[in-house]
Design a protein around this motif. Structure first.
Motif, PDB file in Angstrom:
ATOM      1  N   PRO A   1       0.714  -1.040  -0.036  1.00 22.69           N
ATOM      2  CA  PRO A   1       0.130   0.075  -0.085  1.00 22.69           C
ATOM      3  C   PRO A   1       1.118   1.179  -0.148  1.00 22.69           C
ATOM      4  O   PRO A   1       2.064   1.290   0.456  1.00 22.69           O
ATOM      5  CB  PRO A   1      -0.845  -0.155   1.297  1.00 22.69           C
TER       6      PRO A   1
ATOM      7  N   HIS B   1       2.664   5.454  -6.997  1.00 20.87           N
ATOM      8  CA  HIS B   1       1.480   5.367  -6.260  1.00 20.87           C
ATOM      9  C   HIS B   1       0.700   6.468  -6.588  1.00 20.87           C
ATOM     10  O   HIS B   1       0.908   7.629  -6.961  1.00 20.87           O
ATOM     11  CB  HIS B   1       1.777   5.093  -4.536  1.00 20.87           C
TER      12      HIS B   1
ATOM     13  N   LYS C   1      -3.319   9.391  -1.451  1.00 21.96           N
ATOM     14  CA  LYS C   1      -4.382   9.479  -0.761  1.00 21.96           C
ATOM     15  C   LYS C   1      -4.227  10.740   0.261  1.00 21.96           C
ATOM     16  O   LYS C   1      -5.069  11.076   0.542  1.00 21.96           O
ATOM     17  CB  LYS C   1      -4.653   8.414  -0.038  1.00 21.96           C
TER      18      LYS C   1
ATOM     19  N   THR D   1      -5.894  -1.181   0.170  1.00 24.69           N
ATOM     20  CA  THR D   1      -4.998  -0.657  -0.774  1.00 24.69           C
ATOM     21  C   THR D   1      -5.588   0.501  -1.629  1.00 24.69           C
ATOM     22  O   THR D   1      -6.852   0.576  -1.502  1.00 24.69           O
ATOM     23  CB  THR D   1      -4.247  -1.453  -1.702  1.00 24.69           C
ATOM     24  N   GLU D   2      -4.855   1.274  -2.051  1.00 28.30           N
ATOM     25  CA  GLU D   2      -5.539   2.495  -3.032  1.00 28.30           C
ATOM     26  C   GLU D   2      -6.278   2.108  -4.048  1.00 28.30           C
ATOM     27  O   GLU D   2      -7.123   2.665  -4.582  1.00 28.30           O
ATOM     28  CB  GLU D   2      -4.264   3.940  -2.978  1.00 28.30           C
ATOM     29  N   TRP D   3      -5.496   0.904  -4.710  1.00 32.32           N
ATOM     30  CA  TRP D   3      -6.242   0.609  -5.928  1.00 32.32           C
ATOM     31  C   TRP D   3      -7.576   0.010  -5.808  1.00 32.32           C
ATOM     32  O   TRP D   3      -8.361  -0.012  -6.535  1.00 32.32           O
ATOM     33  CB  TRP D   3      -5.232  -0.465  -6.746  1.00 32.32           C
TER      34      TRP D   3
ATOM     35  N   GLU E   1      -9.519   0.705  -3.092  1.00 27.53           N
ATOM     36  CA  GLU E   1     -10.524   1.754  -2.697  1.00 27.53           C
ATOM     37  C   GLU E   1     -11.015   2.669  -4.006  1.00 27.53           C
ATOM     38  O   GLU E   1     -12.087   3.119  -4.319  1.00 27.53           O
ATOM     39  CB  GLU E   1      -9.811   2.769  -1.757  1.00 27.53           C
ATOM     40  N   TYR E   2     -10.102   2.553  -5.122  1.00 31.60           N
ATOM     41  CA  TYR E   2     -10.141   3.241  -6.452  1.00 31.60           C
ATOM     42  C   TYR E   2     -11.412   2.504  -6.982  1.00 31.60           C
ATOM     43  O   TYR E   2     -12.572   3.136  -7.523  1.00 31.60           O
ATOM     44  CB  TYR E   2      -9.062   3.224  -7.619  1.00 31.60           C
TER      45      TYR E   2
ATOM     46  N   TRP F   1     -10.720  10.834  -3.290  1.00 30.33           N
ATOM     47  CA  TRP F   1      -9.810  10.706  -2.293  1.00 30.33           C
ATOM     48  C   TRP F   1      -8.400  11.007  -2.977  1.00 30.33           C
ATOM     49  O   TRP F   1      -7.223  11.161  -2.152  1.00 30.33           O
ATOM     50  CB  TRP F   1      -9.834   9.479  -1.271  1.00 30.33           C
ATOM     51  N   ILE F   2      -8.176  11.169  -4.202  1.00 35.97           N
ATOM     52  CA  ILE F   2      -6.889  11.581  -4.846  1.00 35.97           C
ATOM     53  C   ILE F   2      -6.455  12.845  -4.426  1.00 35.97           C
ATOM     54  O   ILE F   2      -7.352  13.759  -4.587  1.00 35.97           O
ATOM     55  CB  ILE F   2      -6.973  11.413  -6.108  1.00 35.97           C
TER      56      ILE F   2
END
Length: 308
Positions: A124, A142, A145, A197-199, A201-202, A303-304
């Motif tokens: 992450p 990455h 966030k 992980t951010e992906w 959440e994406y 959130w980006i």
């Protein structure tokens, strides 16, 4: 073991004269004698016999010489490994199929003189950023966030639009492009996304924004097995980045269909330390920035961060 003494021993062995070794090393002949004597004490062995013609290697000196040369080679490699502008650039690309890895390979083709260590930590964002801050990595790619710590610099270098990947029997297989609204009626499978992980959440926010069904659960049998199943399915579909690298046999006849109006875009930043003296990292940053082009009519998750 004193490397200066080892270096002096090799110079004396090559020249056969302490005086010539002193001139080559820009030290006095007395310093050469002292270094050789100290090395002989460390090794408990006599390395040279002094004659009227100069210095002749003893049997022990002949045995030690190839090892001495290797010691100096190892020392040089060790120094080069951390010397600014020369050491290997260690970059985390998360996954070797995604745009970051493809662009890094393009960079290597353009700059083959730069040594690269490409790693896939699959971490992450917070953990990867911590690795950069600690110096374990020179850089990582990455989606941000949150703003990075003050010691780091983040530059947005990738805006990758998504495509729908389907087999020839899928209802959308013949489409030149699709909209997110059109995808609402077609379930999407995204294998093996790690929760938190951010992906992950994406894709969670993408699904909520356009009422999509994106399944991130279930067993993972690997890309080859998934693509094989995709090729014959009438319902199975997945999302891939426009630059992502996937290979399959021609007989699969898989279709990559652009998604537009809006285009779901996964943005990525190159993250490195501000005080990193590596010229290779600076060249990589310039290479990526020159190739970064914003996507018209994009969708990105809320959130980006815009900080970088």
């Amino acid at each position: 073991m004193d490397l200066d003494a080892v270096r002096t021993f090799v110079a004396a062995a090559d020249t056969g004269q302490f005086q010539q070794a002193a001139a080559e090393l820009a030290i006095t002949q007395q310093a050469v004698s002292k270094r050789i004597a100290a090395l002989e004490r460390d090794l408990c062995a006599r390395l040279f016999t002094r004659t009227a013609r100069g210095a002749v290697l003893t049997v022990d000196g002949q045995a030690f010489l190839p090892h001495a040369r290797e010691l100096l080679r190892v020392a040089e490699r060790a120094a080069a490994a951390v010397r600014p502008g020369r050491r290997t650039l260690r970059v985390d690309v998360v996954n070797r199929r995604i745009a970051a890895a493809v662009l890094l390979q393009d960079f290597h083709r353009r700059h083959p003189d730069i040594d690269l260590d490409v790693v896939t930590l699959d971490l992450p964002m917070a953990a990867a950023v911590a690795a950069v801050e600690a110096g374990t990595l020179d850089a990582t790619f990455h989606a941000l966030k949150a703003p990075v710590p003050p010691a780091l610099r983040a530059t947005r270098v990738i805006s990758e639009p998504h495509q729908l990947l389907v087999g020839p029997n899928h209802p959308l297989a013949a489409a030149a492009s699709v909209t997110p609204a059109q995808l609402a009626a077609h379930p999407i499978t995204m294998q093996g996304l790690t929760p938190g992980t951010e992906w992950a959440e994406y894709y969670t926010e993408l699904a909520a924004a356009f009422a999509l069904t994106i399944d991130m659960t279930g067993p993972v049998f690997g890309n080859e097995a998934f693509l094989d199943e995709l090729a014959t399915s009438r319902t199975l579909s997945t999302l891939v980045g426009a630059r992502s690298r996937y290979l399959w046999p021609d007989r699969y006849d898989l279709r990559r269909i652009p998604i537009q109006s809006p285009a779901p875009v996964y943005p990525m930043w190159l993250i490195g330390r501000r005080d990193n003296p590596s010229t290779a990292l600076a060249r990589l940053g310039r290479f990526l920035t020159e190739r970064h082009a914003p996507i018209p009519d994009p969708w990105v998750p809320s959130w980006i961060t815009t900080a970088g």
